[in-house]
Scaffold this active site. Structure first.
Site, PDB file in Angstrom:
ATOM      1  N   ILE A 107      43.689  35.978  47.126  1.00 15.28           N
ATOM      2  CA  ILE A 107      44.721  36.385  48.068  1.00 15.28           C
ATOM      3  C   ILE A 107      44.909  37.901  48.009  1.00 15.28           C
ATOM      4  CG2 ILE A 107      46.580  35.920  46.390  1.00 15.28           C
ATOM      5  CD1 ILE A 107      48.338  35.017  48.769  1.00 15.28           C
ATOM      6  N   CYS A 108      45.181  38.501  49.168  1.00 13.42           N
ATOM      7  CA  CYS A 108      45.524  39.911  49.296  1.00 13.42           C
ATOM      8  C   CYS A 108      44.455  40.808  48.668  1.00 13.42           C
ATOM      9  CB  CYS A 108      46.912  40.144  48.699  1.00 13.42           C
ATOM     10  SG  CYS A 108      47.632  41.759  49.105  1.00 13.42           S
ATOM     11  N   GLY A 109      44.815  41.641  47.721  1.00 15.11           N
ATOM     12  CA  GLY A 109      43.881  42.601  47.144  1.00 15.11           C
ATOM     13  C   GLY A 109      42.663  41.970  46.502  1.00 15.11           C
ATOM     14  N   THR A 111      40.927  39.631  47.752  1.00 16.24           N
ATOM     15  CA  THR A 111      39.901  39.428  48.780  1.00 16.24           C
ATOM     16  C   THR A 111      39.053  40.687  48.942  1.00 16.24           C
ATOM     17  OG1 THR A 111      41.369  40.121  50.599  1.00 16.24           O
ATOM     18  CG2 THR A 111      41.366  37.783  50.018  1.00 16.24           C
TER      19      THR A 111
END
Length: 212
Positions: A107-109, A111
């Site tokens: 999730i988020c960073g 990725t």
């Protein structure tokens, strides 16, 4: 039994893993025949990790202790420290998971870290926008596989944006098969909308005596 390895790193975004870790650890809404689940925090060292919210986590094990199997799941939360050189070990492990057929959920960073090793170039995925991945990960060229949704599930890879924590949790729980389908639907709708009718629907899906 599923073993869920939660990678922890400084500035970890607490809220992004809260829904899924709380449900998998507590098992409060698990179906009667659900497989057992073990949660382990994992990091590059045994030094305490400090989250973005100021909480301190002492890792249970090290990256090299991770056992890759079809019942292993790797959770990669967002953080502001994904560009540290020490992240190479967990990225190598993530690649091993995907090649073996085990699940990686980012999730988020996180990725962007996957994009940096080419994992997202040929698989459906999402993030905080294709421009985000291009900015953070110069080698990223998976724009044609980018899906503009809060969370995207592609076989053993589940990716999410910084706003996709709830849907990400739903997809991870569905992957594991630990909730009944109607329980998962009611759980998601309750937290997604806040409408009390979904809470009561959730309670009605549970075996008698397990409501919490």
């Amino acid at each position: 039994m599923f073993t869920i390895y939660v990678y922890v790193l400084d500035t970890l975004a607490d809220w992004e893993i809260g829904y899924v870790t709380a449900e998998l650890k507590s098992g409060r809404f698990f179906k009667e025949d659900a497989p057992s689940v073990s949660l382990k925090t994992v990091s590059d060292s045994k030094e305490p990790v400090h989250t973005m919210g100021g909480l301190t986590i002492v890792p249970d094990c090290l990256v090299e202790d991770i056992v890759v199997s079809k019942t292993s799941v790797l959770l990669l939360p967002g953080a502001n420290t994904w560009n540290a050189p020490s992240r190479g070990a967990i990225m190598k492990k993530a690649s091993e998971f995907l090649s073996f057929g085990a699940a990686v959920c980012a999730i988020c960073g996180a990725t962007a870290a996957l994009a940096g090793i080419g994992v997202l170039n040929q698989r459906p995925h999402t993030s905080n926008g294709p421009g985000f991945l291009e900015m953070i990960s110069p080698g990223y060229n998976g724009q044609s596989f980018y899906i503009d949704k809060p969370s995207v599930w592609d076989n053993n890879l589940i990716t999410a944006s910084s706003t996709g924590a709830l849907l990400w949790a739903r997809q991870i729980i569905a992957y594991l098969g630990v909730f009944q389908a109607d329980t998962l639907e009611a759980w998601y709708e309750y937290f997604n909308t806040g409408k009390p009718e979904y809470f009561f629907a959730l309670m009605q899906t549970l075996p008698s005596g397990t409501e919490s």
